[in-house]
Scaffold this motif. Structure first.
Motif, short mmCIF file in Angstrom:
data_model
loop_
_atom_site.label_atom_id
_atom_site.label_comp_id
_atom_site.label_asym_id
_atom_site.label_seq_id
_atom_site.Cartn_x
_atom_site.Cartn_y
_atom_site.Cartn_z
N VAL A 113 75.97 52.48 80.08
CA VAL A 113 76.41 53.41 81.11
C VAL A 113 77.92 53.27 81.34
O VAL A 113 78.62 54.27 81.51
CB VAL A 113 75.62 53.20 82.41
CG1 VAL A 113 76.25 53.95 83.57
CG2 VAL A 113 74.17 53.64 82.22
N ARG A 114 78.43 52.04 81.33
CA ARG A 114 79.88 51.86 81.52
C ARG A 114 80.65 52.49 80.36
O ARG A 114 81.71 53.07 80.56
CB ARG A 114 80.22 50.38 81.67
CG ARG A 114 79.98 49.87 83.08
CD ARG A 114 80.56 48.51 83.36
NE ARG A 114 79.66 47.46 82.94
CZ ARG A 114 79.89 46.63 81.94
NH1 ARG A 114 81.01 46.75 81.24
NH2 ARG A 114 79.03 45.68 81.63
N THR A 115 80.12 52.35 79.15
CA THR A 115 80.76 52.98 77.99
C THR A 115 80.69 54.50 78.12
O THR A 115 81.67 55.21 77.82
CB THR A 115 80.08 52.52 76.70
OG1 THR A 115 80.12 51.09 76.62
CG2 THR A 115 80.79 53.10 75.48
N ALA A 116 79.55 55.00 78.57
CA ALA A 116 79.40 56.44 78.75
C ALA A 116 80.38 56.96 79.79
O ALA A 116 80.96 58.04 79.63
CB ALA A 116 77.96 56.75 79.17
N LYS A 117 80.59 56.23 80.86
CA LYS A 117 81.56 56.65 81.88
C LYS A 117 82.94 56.84 81.28
O LYS A 117 83.64 57.82 81.56
CB LYS A 117 81.62 55.62 83.00
CG LYS A 117 80.44 55.62 83.95
CD LYS A 117 80.63 54.54 85.03
CE LYS A 117 79.51 54.52 86.03
NZ LYS A 117 79.71 53.46 87.06
N LEU A 176 83.70 57.47 78.16
CA LEU A 176 83.69 58.62 77.27
C LEU A 176 83.68 59.93 78.07
O LEU A 176 84.32 60.91 77.68
CB LEU A 176 82.47 58.56 76.35
CG LEU A 176 82.49 57.42 75.31
CD1 LEU A 176 81.15 57.32 74.60
CD2 LEU A 176 83.61 57.63 74.30
N LEU A 177 82.97 59.95 79.19
CA LEU A 177 82.96 61.14 80.03
C LEU A 177 84.34 61.41 80.62
O LEU A 177 84.75 62.57 80.77
CB LEU A 177 81.93 60.96 81.17
CG LEU A 177 80.46 61.05 80.77
CD1 LEU A 177 79.57 60.48 81.87
CD2 LEU A 177 80.06 62.48 80.44
N GLU A 190 76.22 64.16 72.80
CA GLU A 190 77.03 63.39 71.85
C GLU A 190 77.37 62.02 72.41
O GLU A 190 77.38 61.02 71.67
CB GLU A 190 78.30 64.16 71.52
CG GLU A 190 78.06 65.40 70.67
CD GLU A 190 79.31 66.25 70.52
OE1 GLU A 190 79.49 66.88 69.46
OE2 GLU A 190 80.12 66.31 71.48
N ILE A 191 77.65 61.96 73.69
CA ILE A 191 77.95 60.67 74.31
C ILE A 191 76.72 59.77 74.28
O ILE A 191 76.82 58.57 74.00
CB ILE A 191 78.46 60.87 75.75
CG1 ILE A 191 79.86 61.48 75.72
CG2 ILE A 191 78.47 59.55 76.52
CD1 ILE A 191 80.41 61.85 77.07
N GLY A 192 75.55 60.34 74.55
CA GLY A 192 74.32 59.56 74.45
C GLY A 192 74.16 58.96 73.07
O GLY A 192 73.82 57.78 72.92
N THR A 241 74.14 62.56 87.75
CA THR A 241 74.02 62.87 86.33
C THR A 241 75.37 62.68 85.63
O THR A 241 76.42 62.66 86.28
CB THR A 241 73.55 64.31 86.12
OG1 THR A 241 74.59 65.20 86.55
CG2 THR A 241 72.27 64.59 86.89
N PRO A 242 75.36 62.58 84.28
CA PRO A 242 76.64 62.50 83.56
C PRO A 242 77.55 63.69 83.85
O PRO A 242 78.77 63.53 84.00
CB PRO A 242 76.20 62.47 82.10
CG PRO A 242 74.81 61.90 82.12
CD PRO A 242 74.20 62.41 83.39
N GLY A 243 76.96 64.90 83.92
CA GLY A 243 77.78 66.07 84.20
C GLY A 243 78.42 66.01 85.57
O GLY A 243 79.60 66.37 85.73
#
Length: 296
Positions: free
Chosen positions: A244-248, A250-251, A260-262, A284-286
């Motif tokens: 989740v921290r990596t996804a943040k 990238l977002l 794609e991030i997933g 949510t990510p969005g």
């Protein structure tokens, strides 16, 4: 089996800025010489090559034996409480640092817990820290070449040598911090760090307890206990936190789609990624991306 060393006190200093060297010296104290009473707004780092130096700081006595070092802290009263009994060889370094100091036991230092990373949206550095031992024995074979090089640069100080001199001081702190981490961290702390490194390296790999056990050469239950002791998370929980921290990041810093991030963090199913992200963050990510864009 690795012998457990008792924990030592370490000084925690906020960086940047790095500590700045004021002066360095090297001398031989004859028998009978004793340090005078002093209190000043400077760190005084002492290394004893031979003999014993007897120092007291705010009523706490220290015997700095051959192969040992002590850092005397700013604005505390220090004095030699006993004269040298034999010729005593010492190096000393005075340095300044503006950040308040905190004392931490070496076994409690979170060596591998990820720190906040800077992004192109930041205008000030995130808090980072360094650790140096207060009072301990050190491997002088590693330390003396640094001290001697610092002396050479200090004796011929010029604009050309100022930066290399300060860099050598940083190298000395790296050496001392490495010694703290490798010699005085308990085995459980080191295994926790290994588990974190494993999870970081295998971020995109489906979680596999057996593979983790085989890679780290410890039973999975023991690895999990060590990780939980210092992070309050199980290996799977820690992996999800990393993802989740990596996804943040990238977002915030890419235009990749949520799907794609997933995939970038090892979660092929976009719906599962969204559920995991919402469970960890509450949004949510969005929604997270929209909120971050709105802050810029």
């Amino acid at each position: 089996m690795r012998k457990e060393m008792p924990a030592i006190h370490c000084l925690e200093l906020t960086i940047p800025p790095l500590p700045q060297l004021l002066t360095i010296g090297h001398s031989f104290w004859p028998p009978g010489q004793q340090h005078f009473v002093r209190s000043f707004n400077v760190y005084d780092m002492l290394f004893v090559m031979k003999g014993t130096l007897y120092m007291t700081e705010d009523d706490v006595p220290y015997e700095i034996n051959e192969g040992s070092m002590l850092i005397l802290e700013p604005n505390r009263v220090h004095v030699g409480h006993r004269p040298c009994e034999e010729t005593t060889e010492i190096y000393w370094i005075h340095f300044v640092h503006p950040a308040p100091v905190r004392t931490v036991d070496s076994g409690q230092i979170p060596w591998s817990i990820p720190s906040a990373k800077g992004t192109d949206h930041d205008v000030a550095p995130h808090r980072q820290v360094m650790y140096v031992p207060k009072f301990t024995s050190v491997n002088m074979l590693d330390i003396v070449p640094l001290l001697q090089r610092m002396l050479e640069l200090h004796h011929a100080l010029s604009p050309a040598s100022s930066l290399p001199l300060q860099t050598q001081l940083a190298g000395l702190f790296v050496e001392l911090q490495t010694a703290v981490r490798t010699q005085y961290a308990p085995r459980s702390r080191l295994l926790c760090d290994q588990a974190i490194a494993y999870l970081q390296h295998h971020l995109t790999r489906p979680f596999d307890a057996k593979h983790m056990e085989q890679t780290l050469h410890f039973h999975f239950d023991y690895v999990a206990r060590c990780l939980k002791k210092y992070t309050s998370m199980s290996p799977l929980q820690y992996l999800h936190d990393l993802q989740v921290r990596t996804a943040k990041s990238l977002l915030e810093n890419t235009e990749l789609s949520v799907g794609e991030i997933g995939q970038r963090i090892g979660i092929e199913n976009a719906n599962y990624f969204i559920r995991l992200f919402r469970k960890q963050t509450g949004i949510t990510p969005g929604q997270y991306r929209s909120a971050r864009i709105g802050m810029t």
